[in-house]
Design a protein around this motif. Structure first.
Motif, PDB file in Angstrom:
ATOM      1  N   LEU A   1       0.823  -1.207   0.000  1.00 46.79           N
ATOM      2  CA  LEU A   1       0.000   0.000   0.000  1.00 46.79           C
ATOM      3  C   LEU A   1       0.857   1.258   0.000  1.00 46.79           C
ATOM      4  O   LEU A   1       0.471   2.289  -0.556  1.00 46.79           O
ATOM      5  CB  LEU A   1      -0.923  -0.017   1.229  1.00 46.79           C
TER       6      LEU A   1
ATOM      7  N   ARG B   1       3.468   1.774  -1.673  1.00 45.85           N
ATOM      8  CA  ARG B   1       4.091   1.922  -2.988  1.00 45.85           C
ATOM      9  C   ARG B   1       5.611   2.069  -2.881  1.00 45.85           C
ATOM     10  O   ARG B   1       6.166   3.165  -3.075  1.00 45.85           O
ATOM     11  CB  ARG B   1       3.495   3.116  -3.735  1.00 45.85           C
TER      12      ARG B   1
ATOM     13  N   TYR C   1      -0.481   7.580   0.311  1.00 44.90           N
ATOM     14  CA  TYR C   1      -1.091   6.724  -0.703  1.00 44.90           C
ATOM     15  C   TYR C   1      -2.357   6.021  -0.239  1.00 44.90           C
ATOM     16  O   TYR C   1      -3.176   5.625  -1.070  1.00 44.90           O
ATOM     17  CB  TYR C   1      -0.054   5.725  -1.218  1.00 44.90           C
TER      18      TYR C   1
ATOM     19  N   ASP D   1      -5.575   6.005  -2.530  1.00 44.20           N
ATOM     20  CA  ASP D   1      -6.278   4.782  -2.920  1.00 44.20           C
ATOM     21  C   ASP D   1      -7.736   4.798  -2.475  1.00 44.20           C
ATOM     22  O   ASP D   1      -8.615   4.264  -3.160  1.00 44.20           O
ATOM     23  CB  ASP D   1      -5.568   3.557  -2.346  1.00 44.20           C
TER      24      ASP D   1
ATOM     25  N   ASP E   1      -8.878   2.649  -9.923  1.00 42.83           N
ATOM     26  CA  ASP E   1      -7.717   1.766  -9.908  1.00 42.83           C
ATOM     27  C   ASP E   1      -8.019   0.365 -10.438  1.00 42.83           C
ATOM     28  O   ASP E   1      -7.096  -0.355 -10.848  1.00 42.83           O
ATOM     29  CB  ASP E   1      -7.158   1.653  -8.480  1.00 42.83           C
TER      30      ASP E   1
ATOM     31  N   LYS F   1      -1.459  -0.443 -11.929  1.00 45.46           N
ATOM     32  CA  LYS F   1      -1.761  -0.838 -10.559  1.00 45.46           C
ATOM     33  C   LYS F   1      -1.913  -2.358 -10.480  1.00 45.46           C
ATOM     34  O   LYS F   1      -2.213  -3.030 -11.454  1.00 45.46           O
ATOM     35  CB  LYS F   1      -3.065  -0.178 -10.081  1.00 45.46           C
TER      36      LYS F   1
ATOM     37  N   GLY G   1       1.651   0.309  -6.790  1.00 46.68           N
ATOM     38  CA  GLY G   1       0.298   0.560  -6.320  1.00 46.68           C
ATOM     39  C   GLY G   1      -0.565  -0.673  -6.442  1.00 46.68           C
ATOM     40  O   GLY G   1      -0.515  -1.386  -7.439  1.00 46.68           O
TER      41      GLY G   1
ATOM     42  N   ARG H   1      -4.382  -2.829  -6.083  1.00 43.49           N
ATOM     43  CA  ARG H   1      -5.826  -2.712  -6.254  1.00 43.49           C
ATOM     44  C   ARG H   1      -6.466  -3.358  -5.033  1.00 43.49           C
ATOM     45  O   ARG H   1      -6.235  -4.527  -4.768  1.00 43.49           O
ATOM     46  CB  ARG H   1      -6.295  -3.423  -7.524  1.00 43.49           C
TER      47      ARG H   1
ATOM     48  N   LEU I   1      -8.929  -1.177   2.628  1.00 39.25           N
ATOM     49  CA  LEU I   1      -8.324   0.146   2.759  1.00 39.25           C
ATOM     50  C   LEU I   1      -8.759   0.830   4.057  1.00 39.25           C
ATOM     51  O   LEU I   1      -7.941   1.437   4.762  1.00 39.25           O
ATOM     52  CB  LEU I   1      -8.682   1.015   1.555  1.00 39.25           C
TER      53      LEU I   1
END
Length: 303
Positions: A19, A21, A64, A68, A75, A81, A87, A89, A95
């Motif tokens: 997450l 990145r 990020y 997201d 995304d 992604k 990144g 999905r 999230l």
């Protein structure tokens, strides 16, 4: 409202790592280390390592995760992604489950920073970080969905520089360093946008790249890279900085040439093209980071 958490939304360390990145840690690494060039004494300093560690997963999680959460549907169709570096999905449940962990990893930094350079300064800095990220991701017309703030809001990355200076007791960099940072951030943001034109357009965004179209955005990127190269040639004698700017312009030229076979403006860059571009920029970026740190390229003295 956050969705109800279920067993399948349990957050793992690997999920948090993805997450954040990891590829884009390069940006925060670069900005944190920029004022510290040639300061070998800092390698034995606790604040130096604490700030460097914060500039990896914790800070990037904050940035990020917000991004997201605002882009869940977009995304799903984004070709860059889904991997471990550029990144993920993820669904809303996963999230939102990561929010508490993201908040938790900020706490040690806030406590340490408040003790290091003052509660008021720490609070103001952190509020600025949260605000600029909120504006970029959730602001009405002050967001990453609309030009020109889609290119300007990411300049909030430069808040990492004063953080580094305060933690390490260093002066702020000279003006030419800030100008180079501006080139670095804006060109990176626009380059990423050139890969996302179709998915952004389909989602209703009006970013700079969407308004200009794929080829138009690449032309603007070429002008930015040429301007950056001219600036570096005029204000820095560091061969590494000059080489990276020239190589970036050359890489864009190769990318454009490879995509010339695509018959229509609406053609989406392939995953292979995206990965190759990021690989070239990433390897060059880390090599440049080492060289400019050893040279002290952004110190006050003229290079």
């Amino acid at each position: 409202m956050a969705p109800r958490l279920t067993p399948d939304t349990v957050v793992t360390p690997l999920f948090l790592f993805k997450l954040s990145r990891p590829y884009f840690w390069l940006v925060t690494f670069w900005l944190y280390l920029l004022p510290t060039g040639q300061r070998w004494d800092l390698w034995s300093s606790v604040p130096f390592w604490f700030g460097l560690a914060y500039s990896t997963l914790p800070l990037n999680l904050l940035c990020y995760l917000m991004n997201d959460l605002s882009d869940i549907e977009v995304d799903k169709h984004n070709p860059r992604k889904g991997g471990p570096l550029l990144g993920i999905r993820a669904g809303a449940g996963s999230l939102w489950a990561a929010v508490r962990w993201t908040a938790a990893v900020q706490v040690p930094f806030l406590l340490f920073s408040a003790a290091s350079f003052g509660v008021a300064r720490c609070a103001a800095w952190f509020a600025a970080v949260v605000l600029v990220n909120w504006l970029y991701n959730f602001g009405p017309r002050l967001s990453g969905n609309y030009a020109p703030l889609d290119l300007l809001c990411p300049c909030g990355y430069m808040l990492v520089v004063p953080l580094s200076c305060w933690l390490n007791g260093l002066p702020l960099p000279p003006g030419r360093a800030w100008a180079h940072m501006l080139f670095f951030v804006v060109r990176s943001q626009l380059w990423i946008q050139t890969f996302d034109v179709q998915t952004d357009r389909a989602s209703g965004r009006r970013t700079t790249a969407v308004l200009l179209g794929h080829r138009g955005a690449q032309r603007l990127l070429g002008l930015l890279l040429a301007a950056e190269l001219s600036f570096v040639l005029g204000f820095f004698s560091d061969w590494a900085l000059r080489s990276f700017s020239a190589a970036s312009l050359g890489l864009l030229g190769v990318q454009v040439a490879l995509q010339a076979r695509q018959a229509t403006e609406a053609a989406q860059p392939t995953a292979a093209t995206i990965n190759a571009t990021f690989a070239g920029l990433g390897l060059g970026g880390y090599g440049l980071l080492v060289q400019v740190w050893l040279n002290g390229s952004f110190n006050e003295r003229v290079q």
